[in-house]
Design a protein around this motif. Structure first.
Motif, mmCIF file in Angstrom:
data_model
loop_
_atom_site.group_PDB
_atom_site.id
_atom_site.type_symbol
_atom_site.label_atom_id
_atom_site.label_comp_id
_atom_site.label_asym_id
_atom_site.label_seq_id
_atom_site.Cartn_x
_atom_site.Cartn_y
_atom_site.Cartn_z
ATOM 1 N N LEU A 108 -5.870 7.453 -18.971
ATOM 2 C CA LEU A 108 -6.915 6.505 -18.615
ATOM 3 C C LEU A 108 -6.310 5.205 -18.085
ATOM 4 C CD1 LEU A 108 -9.841 5.501 -18.552
ATOM 5 C CD2 LEU A 108 -9.615 4.962 -20.999
ATOM 6 N N LYS A 109 -5.298 4.680 -18.763
ATOM 7 C CA LYS A 109 -4.666 3.443 -18.315
ATOM 8 C C LYS A 109 -4.044 3.607 -16.934
ATOM 9 C CE LYS A 109 -3.775 0.037 -20.475
ATOM 10 N NZ LYS A 109 -4.400 -1.320 -20.531
ATOM 11 N N ALA A 110 -3.446 4.789 -16.681
ATOM 12 C CA ALA A 110 -2.857 5.035 -15.361
ATOM 13 C C ALA A 110 -3.930 5.073 -14.285
ATOM 14 C CB ALA A 110 -2.066 6.339 -15.378
ATOM 15 N N MET A 111 -5.097 5.666 -14.600
ATOM 16 C CA MET A 111 -6.194 5.694 -13.636
ATOM 17 C C MET A 111 -6.666 4.284 -13.315
ATOM 18 S SD MET A 111 -8.650 8.930 -14.609
ATOM 19 C CE MET A 111 -8.336 9.247 -16.346
ATOM 20 N N ILE A 112 -6.832 3.473 -14.344
ATOM 21 C CA ILE A 112 -7.293 2.093 -14.143
ATOM 22 C C ILE A 112 -6.301 1.330 -13.277
ATOM 23 C CG2 ILE A 112 -7.685 -0.102 -15.323
ATOM 24 C CD1 ILE A 112 -8.839 1.571 -17.678
ATOM 25 N N GLU A 113 -5.010 1.448 -13.589
ATOM 26 C CA GLU A 113 -3.983 0.749 -12.824
ATOM 27 C C GLU A 113 -3.961 1.217 -11.368
ATOM 28 O OE1 GLU A 113 0.893 0.430 -12.743
ATOM 29 O OE2 GLU A 113 -0.125 0.951 -14.612
ATOM 30 N N MET A 114 -4.075 2.556 -11.171
ATOM 31 C CA MET A 114 -4.058 3.112 -9.825
ATOM 32 C C MET A 114 -5.252 2.604 -9.007
ATOM 33 S SD MET A 114 -2.909 5.164 -7.423
ATOM 34 C CE MET A 114 -1.668 6.104 -8.305
ATOM 35 N N LEU A 115 -6.435 2.637 -9.598
ATOM 36 C CA LEU A 115 -7.634 2.225 -8.880
ATOM 37 C C LEU A 115 -7.621 0.732 -8.564
ATOM 38 C CD1 LEU A 115 -10.258 4.373 -10.791
ATOM 39 C CD2 LEU A 115 -9.741 4.518 -8.366
ATOM 40 N N ALA A 116 -7.160 -0.074 -9.491
ATOM 41 C CA ALA A 116 -7.072 -1.509 -9.235
ATOM 42 C C ALA A 116 -6.113 -1.785 -8.082
ATOM 43 C CB ALA A 116 -6.627 -2.245 -10.495
ATOM 44 N N GLY A 117 -4.975 -1.131 -8.095
ATOM 45 C CA GLY A 117 -4.007 -1.306 -7.014
ATOM 46 C C GLY A 117 -4.538 -0.821 -5.684
ATOM 47 N N TRP A 118 -5.259 0.296 -5.711
ATOM 48 C CA TRP A 118 -5.831 0.875 -4.494
ATOM 49 C C TRP A 118 -6.843 -0.092 -3.867
ATOM 50 C CZ3 TRP A 118 -4.473 5.325 -2.010
ATOM 51 C CH2 TRP A 118 -5.336 5.836 -1.045
ATOM 52 N N ASN A 150 -7.113 -3.385 -4.413
ATOM 53 C CA ASN A 150 -6.453 -4.615 -3.996
ATOM 54 C C ASN A 150 -5.720 -4.446 -2.676
ATOM 55 O OD1 ASN A 150 -7.205 -6.524 -5.926
ATOM 56 N ND2 ASN A 150 -5.583 -5.945 -7.356
ATOM 57 N N ALA A 151 -5.251 -3.208 -2.416
ATOM 58 C CA ALA A 151 -4.523 -2.937 -1.180
ATOM 59 C C ALA A 151 -5.449 -2.537 -0.030
ATOM 60 C CB ALA A 151 -3.489 -1.835 -1.414
ATOM 61 N N GLY A 152 -6.757 -2.497 -0.298
ATOM 62 C CA GLY A 152 -7.702 -2.141 0.762
ATOM 63 C C GLY A 152 -7.783 -0.657 1.038
ATOM 64 N N GLY A 153 -7.490 0.170 0.033
ATOM 65 C CA GLY A 153 -7.551 1.621 0.219
ATOM 66 C C GLY A 153 -8.959 2.103 0.540
ATOM 67 N N ILE A 175 -17.158 1.090 -11.332
ATOM 68 C CA ILE A 175 -17.033 -0.081 -12.209
ATOM 69 C C ILE A 175 -16.059 -1.085 -11.597
ATOM 70 C CG2 ILE A 175 -16.325 -0.887 -14.484
ATOM 71 C CD1 ILE A 175 -17.156 1.930 -15.522
ATOM 72 N N ALA A 176 -14.929 -0.588 -11.108
ATOM 73 C CA ALA A 176 -13.920 -1.472 -10.525
ATOM 74 C C ALA A 176 -14.483 -2.250 -9.335
ATOM 75 C CB ALA A 176 -12.708 -0.649 -10.086
ATOM 76 N N LYS A 177 -15.206 -1.567 -8.455
ATOM 77 C CA LYS A 177 -15.775 -2.234 -7.279
ATOM 78 C C LYS A 177 -16.809 -3.284 -7.684
ATOM 79 C CE LYS A 177 -16.557 0.410 -3.592
ATOM 80 N NZ LYS A 177 -16.992 1.572 -2.770
ATOM 81 N N SER A 178 -17.589 -2.972 -8.708
ATOM 82 C CA SER A 178 -18.583 -3.941 -9.174
ATOM 83 C C SER A 178 -17.919 -5.185 -9.748
ATOM 84 C CB SER A 178 -19.491 -3.303 -10.226
ATOM 85 O OG SER A 178 -20.296 -2.289 -9.653
ATOM 86 N N VAL A 179 -16.873 -4.985 -10.541
ATOM 87 C CA VAL A 179 -16.161 -6.126 -11.122
ATOM 88 C C VAL A 179 -15.548 -6.981 -10.017
ATOM 89 C CG1 VAL A 179 -14.213 -6.824 -12.568
ATOM 90 C CG2 VAL A 179 -15.698 -4.955 -13.307
ATOM 91 N N LYS A 180 -14.875 -6.327 -9.082
ATOM 92 C CA LYS A 180 -14.188 -7.049 -8.007
ATOM 93 C C LYS A 180 -15.170 -7.860 -7.159
ATOM 94 C CE LYS A 180 -10.271 -6.154 -4.923
ATOM 95 N NZ LYS A 180 -10.554 -7.059 -3.799
ATOM 96 N N MET A 235 0.825 -1.214 0.000
ATOM 97 C CA MET A 235 0.000 0.000 0.000
ATOM 98 C C MET A 235 0.855 1.258 0.000
ATOM 99 S SD MET A 235 -3.104 1.055 -0.091
ATOM 100 C CE MET A 235 -4.046 2.549 0.156
ATOM 101 N N ASN A 236 2.059 1.172 0.623
ATOM 102 C CA ASN A 236 2.920 2.343 0.704
ATOM 103 C C ASN A 236 3.323 2.854 -0.670
ATOM 104 O OD1 ASN A 236 2.836 2.403 3.477
ATOM 105 N ND2 ASN A 236 4.727 1.231 3.753
ATOM 106 N N ALA A 237 3.662 1.924 -1.579
ATOM 107 C CA ALA A 237 4.066 2.334 -2.928
ATOM 108 C C ALA A 237 2.904 2.981 -3.663
ATOM 109 C CB ALA A 237 4.582 1.125 -3.706
ATOM 110 N N ILE A 238 1.690 2.416 -3.496
ATOM 111 C CA ILE A 238 0.514 2.977 -4.152
ATOM 112 C C ILE A 238 0.200 4.351 -3.583
ATOM 113 C CG2 ILE A 238 -1.959 2.657 -4.541
ATOM 114 C CD1 ILE A 238 -1.411 -0.382 -4.368
#
Length: 338
Positions: A307-317, A319-322, A210-215, A1-4
């Protein structure tokens, strides 16, 4: 989470363009409605840019400050705060007159059943504020909802398209623009009308929903099958830099990202990160609420966060329980009922 978290903090830093623009801007900055989704980050961004520019300038944040601890946090960062109900005219009239005003106050969710409050917040109050700050530069936060739905193949409506808002929320947003324009016609107030959709951060936004729904394996409604999005930090930076582009008659500019985004495609991208197959309901329609933001890119350049950076950031966030906020956009709404 620290890196994110570190990557996220870096995305919130002001650019050299913003630092230089605020260094050359005359006067203090007053943010009305600073306690909403974007306001606190915008106030912090302004203060950081001013500190880095080496100029002496105040940032004043005005809100009810219903979120516990927010006012104290902003104040500790050098941002002046004023807690008030802007609909109380006596309180609003007591605000200091400053050269630069960013108007973010408004009501969207809860409109249905309380239409009267939405019109008071989105039309009556702007008229009072426009009169009070008639000699200031004013950034008027508005929305792409003032446009009608348009064909996806057209790539979004430009600022030359005639507004045709659907539903009372969108109608009242056009009313907000018109009230500021009315006052400007009397006093030649320089305005910048900031038609935004949709801002995204790690804590809220279309992409996060969208990310939360998919997860979680929840269904994703394709009724509004395409959207525009922009990183909140980029939108906030554009709002502050727009203070140097206010004009009379008002400059009206669409603020969003460059892509017409397929909800189905975004869901599948998140599915790749979460090892989930998205579940869809309803059919994509040939129309959607879409804006063409080419004019904003000519003023401020393209958004820095892709857009790709946003998707990557949100997925990581996620997954890390942000931490995220339960502030839904209701982007699927096609009938304007909020």
């Amino acid at each position: 989470m620290n890196a994110i978290s570190e990557r996220y903090r870096n995305l919130l830093l002001p650019s050299e363009d913003l630092i230089n623009d605020l260094a050359e801007l005359n006067g203090d900055i007053l943010i009305l409605g600073a306690g909403g989704k974007m306001g606190p980050a915008l106030a912090r961004l302004a203060m950081q840019a001013i500190n880095l520019s080496g100029v002496a300038k105040r940032v004043i944040a005005v809100s009810r400050f219903s979120e516990q601890g927010l006012e104290e946090q902003l104040h500790s960062e050098g941002i002046e705060t004023i807690a008030m109900d802007l609909l109380d005219d006596n309180e609003m009239q007591s605000l200091p007159l400053v050269k630069n005003v960013i108007y973010m106050a408004g009501q969207k969710f809860g409109t249905t059943g309380k239409e009267w409050l939405t019109w008071a917040m989105n039309v009556y109050l702007p008229g009072r504020v426009a009169e009070k700050f008639k000699h200031s530069r004013i950034i008027v936060f508005s929305t792409g909802n003032v446009y009608p739905l348009s064909a996806i193949i057209d790539g979004g409506l430009t600022e030359h398209a005639s507004p045709n808002p659907v539903g009372e929320y969108a109608q009242s947003c056009l009313g907000r623009e018109r009230m500021f324009q009315y006052a400007a016609s009397k006093y030649q107030t320089p305005l910048f009308i900031f038609r935004l959709n949709y801002a995204n951060d790690v804590s809220y936004g279309v992409l996060l929903e969208i990310a939360k729904s998919v997860k979680a394996g929840k269904t994703i409604d394709l009724s509004m099958g395409h959207v525009n999005v922009i990183w909140q930090g980029d939108a906030n930076e554009m709002a502050l830099r727009a203070l140097r582009h206010c004009s009379y008659p008002a400059k009206v500019v669409n603020i969003t990202g460059p892509e017409t985004i397929s909800i189905k495609w975004v869901a599948r991208e998140f599915g790749n990160y979460f090892q989930q197959h998205p579940v869809f309901v309803n059919e994509e329609q040939p129309t959607a609420l879409l804006s063409n933001a080419a004019e904003s890119f000519s003023l401020f350049g393209y958004p820095k966060v892709t857009l790709k950076a946003m998707i990557e950031m949100l997925a990581g966030w996620l997954n890390a329980g942000g931490k995220t906020a339960e502030k839904l956009t209701h982007f699927q709404e096609r009938e304007g009922k909020f």
